[in-house]
Scaffold this active site. Structure first.
Site, PDB file in Angstrom:
ATOM      1  N   ARG A  97     -30.938 -31.235  21.285  1.00  0.00           N
ATOM      2  CA  ARG A  97     -29.904 -31.652  22.227  1.00  0.00           C
ATOM      3  C   ARG A  97     -29.065 -32.732  21.537  1.00  0.00           C
ATOM      4  O   ARG A  97     -29.523 -33.374  20.584  1.00  0.00           O
ATOM      5  CB  ARG A  97     -30.522 -32.223  23.504  1.00  0.00           C
ATOM      6  CG  ARG A  97     -31.398 -31.241  24.271  1.00  0.00           C
ATOM      7  CD  ARG A  97     -32.018 -31.913  25.498  1.00  0.00           C
ATOM      8  NE  ARG A  97     -32.843 -30.982  26.275  1.00  0.00           N
ATOM      9  CZ  ARG A  97     -34.158 -30.829  26.120  1.00  0.00           C
ATOM     10  NH1 ARG A  97     -34.803 -31.562  25.205  1.00  0.00           N
ATOM     11  NH2 ARG A  97     -34.831 -29.968  26.869  1.00  0.00           N
ATOM     12  N   LYS A 121     -36.579 -35.170  26.523  1.00  0.00           N
ATOM     13  CA  LYS A 121     -36.430 -35.590  27.912  1.00  0.00           C
ATOM     14  C   LYS A 121     -37.744 -36.166  28.435  1.00  0.00           C
ATOM     15  O   LYS A 121     -38.814 -35.673  28.115  1.00  0.00           O
ATOM     16  CB  LYS A 121     -36.030 -34.397  28.788  1.00  0.00           C
ATOM     17  CG  LYS A 121     -34.575 -33.978  28.645  1.00  0.00           C
ATOM     18  CD  LYS A 121     -34.256 -32.877  29.633  1.00  0.00           C
ATOM     19  CE  LYS A 121     -32.793 -32.490  29.591  1.00  0.00           C
ATOM     20  NZ  LYS A 121     -32.478 -31.415  30.564  1.00  0.00           N
ATOM     21  N   HIS A 186     -24.151 -27.918  22.542  1.00  0.00           N
ATOM     22  CA  HIS A 186     -25.363 -27.268  23.064  1.00  0.00           C
ATOM     23  C   HIS A 186     -25.444 -25.799  22.658  1.00  0.00           C
ATOM     24  O   HIS A 186     -26.537 -25.214  22.676  1.00  0.00           O
ATOM     25  CB  HIS A 186     -25.416 -27.400  24.589  1.00  0.00           C
ATOM     26  CG  HIS A 186     -26.801 -27.512  25.133  1.00  0.00           C
ATOM     27  ND1 HIS A 186     -27.615 -28.603  24.894  1.00  0.00           N
ATOM     28  CD2 HIS A 186     -27.544 -26.667  25.885  1.00  0.00           C
ATOM     29  CE1 HIS A 186     -28.774 -28.431  25.492  1.00  0.00           C
ATOM     30  NE2 HIS A 186     -28.769 -27.253  26.095  1.00  0.00           N
ATOM     31  N   ARG A 189     -27.937 -25.311  19.884  1.00  0.00           N
ATOM     32  CA  ARG A 189     -29.334 -25.244  20.342  1.00  0.00           C
ATOM     33  C   ARG A 189     -29.641 -23.847  20.880  1.00  0.00           C
ATOM     34  O   ARG A 189     -30.690 -23.278  20.579  1.00  0.00           O
ATOM     35  CB  ARG A 189     -29.559 -26.314  21.410  1.00  0.00           C
ATOM     36  CG  ARG A 189     -30.947 -26.329  22.065  1.00  0.00           C
ATOM     37  CD  ARG A 189     -31.049 -27.547  22.971  1.00  0.00           C
ATOM     38  NE  ARG A 189     -32.073 -27.424  23.990  1.00  0.00           N
ATOM     39  CZ  ARG A 189     -33.347 -27.778  23.837  1.00  0.00           C
ATOM     40  NH1 ARG A 189     -33.771 -28.258  22.684  1.00  0.00           N
ATOM     41  NH2 ARG A 189     -34.206 -27.659  24.834  1.00  0.00           N
ATOM     42  N   HIS A 212     -39.339 -27.051  26.148  1.00  0.00           N
ATOM     43  CA  HIS A 212     -39.252 -26.587  27.530  1.00  0.00           C
ATOM     44  C   HIS A 212     -40.606 -26.730  28.224  1.00  0.00           C
ATOM     45  O   HIS A 212     -41.640 -26.397  27.645  1.00  0.00           O
ATOM     46  CB  HIS A 212     -38.838 -25.106  27.577  1.00  0.00           C
ATOM     47  CG  HIS A 212     -37.406 -24.875  27.241  1.00  0.00           C
ATOM     48  ND1 HIS A 212     -36.903 -23.648  26.859  1.00  0.00           N
ATOM     49  CD2 HIS A 212     -36.337 -25.715  27.237  1.00  0.00           C
ATOM     50  CE1 HIS A 212     -35.609 -23.744  26.633  1.00  0.00           C
ATOM     51  NE2 HIS A 212     -35.251 -24.978  26.854  1.00  0.00           N
ATOM     52  N   TYR A 221     -33.469 -16.472  26.928  1.00  0.00           N
ATOM     53  CA  TYR A 221     -32.896 -16.015  25.657  1.00  0.00           C
ATOM     54  C   TYR A 221     -33.190 -14.538  25.398  1.00  0.00           C
ATOM     55  O   TYR A 221     -32.550 -13.921  24.545  1.00  0.00           O
ATOM     56  CB  TYR A 221     -33.397 -16.891  24.499  1.00  0.00           C
ATOM     57  CG  TYR A 221     -32.921 -18.314  24.626  1.00  0.00           C
ATOM     58  CD1 TYR A 221     -31.588 -18.642  24.401  1.00  0.00           C
ATOM     59  CD2 TYR A 221     -33.784 -19.330  25.024  1.00  0.00           C
ATOM     60  CE1 TYR A 221     -31.135 -19.944  24.547  1.00  0.00           C
ATOM     61  CE2 TYR A 221     -33.332 -20.630  25.184  1.00  0.00           C
ATOM     62  CZ  TYR A 221     -32.008 -20.930  24.938  1.00  0.00           C
ATOM     63  OH  TYR A 221     -31.547 -22.212  25.099  1.00  0.00           O
TER      64      TYR A 221
END
Length: 242
Positions: A97, A121, A186, A189, A212, A221
């Site tokens: 990110r 995150k 982004h 990524r 994730h 994806y």
């Protein structure tokens, strides 16, 4: 007017005004209706009402935008500045990110394990891939710039590189590369994840590399990649086998 004297019809006109005139998003529509319902029904203790005058809008999630390998190569070819090239290369090659890139320190690059340490995150630490080709460029960049605290610093030593400046670097490189559609950080990524999937990397590994929490987030994806679909036998061609 006094908020407690408003009628349902007044509120409906307001919501329709926001939808038709202000063109607010689906999430904004629902957020405002929920706030109004909470006030009148929970705070004021009123009866349940239907607001909006329209069917509650559903938010549709769009598929991630992805750059092709050729487009990424063309972008990198336009980056003659070693710092800019290393930043864009690292976002793509490690699936970072924007904030994760700008928060990296020199110690986060581990040449022994060929990995990048990322604080993601929620202060969650993970490790991603380090390209041997990029490692050499990072060493050259480090010798030239000698960053003091952050791996990539701005004009002021010890201060992290600007997020807006990174965006400008990518957009300008994409423009010079002749890419007509919108390009944002982004997308690199998303491209990292999609290209790994097309190379045969399993979803759980990609999930770990991206950080994730839920495999369902990574599974999006599958809808983007076309390579894995090409390997699926068509049911028509397998009829003779049954």
């Amino acid at each position: 007017r006094n908020i407690d004297r408003l009628k349902v019809a007044d509120i409906n006109r307001y919501i329709l005004y926001l939808v038709n005139e202000k063109k607010i998003s689906v999430s904004q529509q629902n957020m405002r209706i929920n706030a109004i319902k909470f006030y009148y029904e929970q705070v004021k203790g009123g009866k349940r009402q239907y607001y909006g005058g329209i069917t509650r809008a559903k938010e549709y999630k769009t598929l991630p935008e992805v750059l092709s390998r050729n487009e990424i190569k063309r972008i990198l070819d336009q980056l003659s500045n070693i710092k800019h090239r290393c930043m864009i290369s690292l976002v793509y090659s490690a699936g970072l990110r924007r904030s994760e890139l700008l928060n990296l320190t020199p110690k986060d690059i581990n040449s022994e394990t060929m990995s990048v340490r990322i604080m993601g995150k929620g202060k969650k630490c993970r490790y991603s891939l380090l390209s041997p080709k990029l490692l050499e460029e990072l060493r050259r960049y480090f010798r030239e710039y000698r960053p003091k605290k952050w791996l990539f610093e701005g004009e002021t030593p010890g201060q992290p590189y600007s997020a807006s400046a990174l965006v400008k670097v990518l957009k300008e490189a994409a423009r010079r590369a002749g890419i007509k559609h919108r390009v944002h950080v982004h997308m690199l990524r998303h491209s990292f994840a999609t290209h790994l999937l097309e190379q045969g990397t399993d979803l759980h590994t990609i999930q770990e590399l991206l950080g994730h929490n839920d495999i369902k987030t990574t599974a999006i994806y599958l809808h983007v990649s076309s390579a894995h679909k090409a390997k699926i036998p068509n049911p028509l061609d397998t009829l003779d086998d049954s």
